[in-house]
Structure formats: structure tokens, C-alpha cells
Design a protein around this motif. Sequence first.
Motif, PDB file in Angstrom:
ATOM      1  N   GLN A 212      45.909   0.526  46.574  1.00  0.00           N
ATOM      2  CA  GLN A 212      45.146  -0.174  45.544  1.00  0.00           C
ATOM      3  C   GLN A 212      43.778  -0.602  46.071  1.00  0.00           C
ATOM      4  N   ALA A 213      43.736  -1.057  47.333  1.00  0.00           N
ATOM      5  CA  ALA A 213      42.469  -1.483  47.937  1.00  0.00           C
ATOM      6  C   ALA A 213      41.503  -0.308  48.055  1.00  0.00           C
ATOM      7  N   ILE A 214      41.996   0.838  48.514  1.00  0.00           N
ATOM      8  CA  ILE A 214      41.138   2.023  48.637  1.00  0.00           C
ATOM      9  C   ILE A 214      40.670   2.488  47.254  1.00  0.00           C
ATOM     10  N   GLY A 215      41.546   2.388  46.258  1.00  0.00           N
ATOM     11  CA  GLY A 215      41.155   2.746  44.892  1.00  0.00           C
ATOM     12  C   GLY A 215      40.023   1.877  44.374  1.00  0.00           C
ATOM     13  N   PHE A 216      40.116   0.556  44.597  1.00  0.00           N
ATOM     14  CA  PHE A 216      39.041  -0.346  44.196  1.00  0.00           C
ATOM     15  C   PHE A 216      37.744  -0.011  44.936  1.00  0.00           C
ATOM     16  N   LEU A 217      37.864   0.269  46.230  1.00  0.00           N
ATOM     17  CA  LEU A 217      36.690   0.576  47.042  1.00  0.00           C
ATOM     18  C   LEU A 217      35.981   1.828  46.542  1.00  0.00           C
ATOM     19  N   LEU A 218      36.743   2.887  46.304  1.00  0.00           N
ATOM     20  CA  LEU A 218      36.154   4.127  45.805  1.00  0.00           C
ATOM     21  C   LEU A 218      35.599   3.954  44.394  1.00  0.00           C
ATOM     22  N   GLY A 219      36.264   3.121  43.596  1.00  0.00           N
ATOM     23  CA  GLY A 219      35.763   2.844  42.253  1.00  0.00           C
ATOM     24  C   GLY A 219      34.406   2.158  42.282  1.00  0.00           C
ATOM     25  N   PHE A 220      34.264   1.159  43.164  1.00  0.00           N
ATOM     26  CA  PHE A 220      32.974   0.479  43.284  1.00  0.00           C
ATOM     27  C   PHE A 220      31.909   1.404  43.873  1.00  0.00           C
ATOM     28  N   MET A 221      32.326   2.280  44.803  1.00  0.00           N
ATOM     29  CA  MET A 221      31.367   3.227  45.387  1.00  0.00           C
ATOM     30  C   MET A 221      30.822   4.199  44.344  1.00  0.00           C
ATOM     31  N   SER A 222      31.623   4.523  43.349  1.00  0.00           N
ATOM     32  CA  SER A 222      31.184   5.490  42.343  1.00  0.00           C
ATOM     33  C   SER A 222      30.027   4.963  41.493  1.00  0.00           C
ATOM     34  N   ILE A 223      29.904   3.621  41.397  1.00  0.00           N
ATOM     35  CA  ILE A 223      28.836   3.043  40.560  1.00  0.00           C
ATOM     36  C   ILE A 223      27.454   3.357  41.126  1.00  0.00           C
ATOM     37  N   PRO A 224      27.146   3.000  42.393  1.00  0.00           N
ATOM     38  CA  PRO A 224      25.812   3.345  42.917  1.00  0.00           C
ATOM     39  C   PRO A 224      25.605   4.851  43.080  1.00  0.00           C
TER      40      PRO A 224
END
Length: 201
Positions: A104-116
Motif C-alpha cells: 500500500q505504501a509503494i502504491g501511494f508513493l507511485l501514485g504521488f509520483m505520477s502527478i509531477p
Amino acid sequence: MNHIKERFAEESNKEVVLMCIGITSGVGRLLFGRIADFVPGVKKVYLQVISFLFIGLMSMMIPLCSVFGALIAVCLLMGLFDGCFISIMAPIAFELVGAQDVSQAIGFLLGFMSIPMTVGPPIAGLLRDNLGSYDVAFYLAGVPPLLGGAVLCSVPWIHEKWKQKEMSIIGGEKLEKMLENQTTLLPSSTGIIKKDSDPVF
């Protein structure tokens, strides 16, 4: 690549820059993955801090490169620390949240990375159209990694404080349970002593 075409129009093999980033990124993943095995616990975050600092600095140095060889050297370093960032992302998440919540933590991290990663290229294009070059876009692209690295420096300290607080809570609960067990055992033990001592008197 548009920046390279504008700045180094006379160069024939401009695509070698992307190849350099890809090659050193692969080397960085192997190298820093091995190094991370020797770094204990949450201290792996400091490797991430170093990678963020280098990625930010190299991004800011791209517009300053007036020689094509210097640009290749900058891209080689950027690729190396990009590999560091990718390879130790999962181990850090594991150390911070544990095995149960790591996916779940890696999913959140990759999700936030996709924005920039989605918003960045159009903004860089707008800056190029308005200012006439990509220089400001590269300078601005270097700011978030530098800020992120500064914030990450506090993560091991916060994690240690949180761990100490959790241990004190667990220790307090264990102490309460021990006291409860002692109070439940004391009356029965005194009763046994009385029964044993009655025939003697």
C-alpha cells in the motif's frame, strides 16, 4: 531532447544522452541495491537523500552545460542516482511501515509520483513557449528533489521517536497485565497457605 537539439544542433548522435541515463540507471540499481544490504534499518533513507540531492543538482546543471561531453557526464550521474532512488524505494517502505502495509505504501508513493511526471512536461513546454528556452524548466525541476531530500533527513529521527513511544506503550501494557496477574494469583496462594497451615495449628 528538444533542449539538446536547440543547444547542440551540430551534434549528430544526440540520442546517446538518453542511452547514458538508461545504462547508468541499470548500474545504479545493481550497485545501490547491494550497498543498501549493508545499511541497517531506516538509515537507508540517507541513501535516498543523497540520490535526491544529486538528481536535483544534475537537473539544474543541464542548462549550464555548454559542451556536449559535460552534458553526457551530468546525465551519467543523474542516471546512476536515479537507479539508487528506484532500487531502495521498496526497502525503505518496508522498514517504515512493515511487511503488512508495504504494498500500500509503494502504491501511494507511485501514485504521488505520477502527478509531477504527468504535469511536468506540459509546464516545461509552456515555459519554453513563453521564455524561449528550457533553462527555467530545468532549474525548477531541480527544486522538488532538493526539498524532498531535506524533508527526508528528518524521517529516521521521527521514526525513532515514534518507535520509542510505541515501545513505552507496549511496556506499560505488559506491566499492567503482570500486575493484574499478580493480584489474581495472590488471594488463591494465600488460601492455599491457610489450608495447609490449618492442621498444624
